[in-house]
Design an enzyme around this catalytic site. Sequence first.
Site, mmCIF file in Angstrom:
data_model
loop_
_atom_site.group_PDB
_atom_site.id
_atom_site.type_symbol
_atom_site.label_atom_id
_atom_site.label_comp_id
_atom_site.label_asym_id
_atom_site.label_seq_id
_atom_site.Cartn_x
_atom_site.Cartn_y
_atom_site.Cartn_z
ATOM 1 N N ARG A 234 -2.690 9.260 -5.470
ATOM 2 C CA ARG A 234 -2.826 8.025 -6.242
ATOM 3 C C ARG A 234 -2.719 6.848 -5.276
ATOM 4 O O ARG A 234 -1.955 6.912 -4.296
ATOM 5 C CB ARG A 234 -1.719 7.907 -7.304
ATOM 6 C CG ARG A 234 -1.949 8.760 -8.543
ATOM 7 C CD ARG A 234 -3.123 8.278 -9.403
ATOM 8 N NE ARG A 234 -3.333 9.114 -10.575
ATOM 9 C CZ ARG A 234 -4.184 10.129 -10.648
ATOM 10 N NH1 ARG A 234 -4.914 10.469 -9.602
ATOM 11 N NH2 ARG A 234 -4.322 10.812 -11.784
ATOM 12 N N GLU A 263 -7.534 0.456 -9.094
ATOM 13 C CA GLU A 263 -8.698 1.280 -9.419
ATOM 14 C C GLU A 263 -9.588 0.710 -10.511
ATOM 15 O O GLU A 263 -10.553 1.348 -10.911
ATOM 16 C CB GLU A 263 -8.259 2.706 -9.753
ATOM 17 C CG GLU A 263 -7.899 3.451 -8.496
ATOM 18 C CD GLU A 263 -8.030 4.952 -8.611
ATOM 19 O OE1 GLU A 263 -8.524 5.457 -9.625
ATOM 20 O OE2 GLU A 263 -7.631 5.615 -7.641
ATOM 21 N N HIS A 294 -12.583 7.817 -6.375
ATOM 22 C CA HIS A 294 -11.864 8.785 -7.218
ATOM 23 C C HIS A 294 -12.805 9.916 -7.696
ATOM 24 O O HIS A 294 -12.953 10.145 -8.899
ATOM 25 C CB HIS A 294 -11.228 8.064 -8.427
ATOM 26 C CG HIS A 294 -10.042 8.794 -8.980
ATOM 27 N ND1 HIS A 294 -8.907 8.170 -9.396
ATOM 28 C CD2 HIS A 294 -9.815 10.120 -9.178
ATOM 29 C CE1 HIS A 294 -8.039 9.061 -9.839
ATOM 30 N NE2 HIS A 294 -8.573 10.259 -9.712
#
Length: 329
Positions: A234, A263, A294
Amino acid sequence: MKVAIFSTKDFEKPFLTAANQSCQHELVFFEALLNEQTAVLAAGFPAVSCFVTDNLSAPVLTILAKNGTSLIALRSAGFNHVDLAAAKNLSLTVARVPAYSPYSVAEFAVGLILTLNRKIHRAYHLVREHNFLLTHLLGFDLHGKTVGIIGTGKIGSVFAKIMQGFGCNVVAFDPFPNDECLKRGVQYMTLNALCQQSDIISLHCPLNDTSHHMINEQTIRLMKPGVMVINTGRGALIDTKAIIQALKNKKIGYLGMDVYEEEHLFFQDLSETIIQDDVFARLQTFPNVIITGHQAFFTQEALTNIAAVTLGNITAFEHGNAEIFTIPL
Ligand code: NAI
């Protein structure tokens, strides 16, 4: 059961529809991100399904609960974006997909290592320009290097096995050592020792209070000069500003990141947009940094399993049986 599926991506619709053949839920797909403005779309839906970019803060969960939702079915393994305390207060059940393909993420992390090291991305463009000079393409053998893994759960342990296959010496930091890894000779140590000894460091732990910004000015200071850091965990595991400083003074030799602290940029086409995030823009200027949006999880097998487990969770919730992967609240 009537299910509102937020942040639906084109790529996942066929997988969800196929998995629903055996479940027969009433799936309603919304492209919209779930947030305070869009939460009303779920009025009357007992189940809501969410992606990693959806906002599951207390105000959003409150709107969902008021409008009759009782199940949040995450289409992800990570749940750091859910306010679990608020979910508990609102008597919401939160389910997730704990394992869908550890191989997808572990193999992608290896892809980032190989690409950064051997500069395959640069070679592709050079050869297309008919530039066959090797000048900027020098790499190093992985064989014999020390790879430090932070978090040896499902993904980290698969990654350890692959790196051992390259002939790397694998060391790890995890408060709960993995029996398989221990059997295969992975050596557990403190985070500080791992930082001091590793040529490559790969992050595979969840984002929580103990891991937030675990790669920071202090831990970077301990690392070997020229170390490679890979983050498919993350974004906020790394203090991005600290790592930019370390890239500038060459302490960090390579950085591969599939995740980023902010993100909200990801999963959309912003090619005609002026990016306002100067930290992200600065990262993009380094020749030894690769950022992907991602995508580590993004394999056919993973999408098949995410769809099957998400719909299975909804069915289990509907029938009140134990086959549901809830997050303990
Ligand atoms: P897992 O739960 O099987 O393993 C996580 C491991 O991290 C556990 O062994 C745990 O003890 C350890 N851990 C927890 N806190 C730690 C800390 N502070 N320091 C070191 N180790 C710690 O989880 P799994 O399935 O291996 O996934 C790991 C993470 O990868 C997820 O939490 C998620 O954030 C990320 N992920 C990223 C994807 C992507 O597409 N980029 C896709 C799937 C997961």
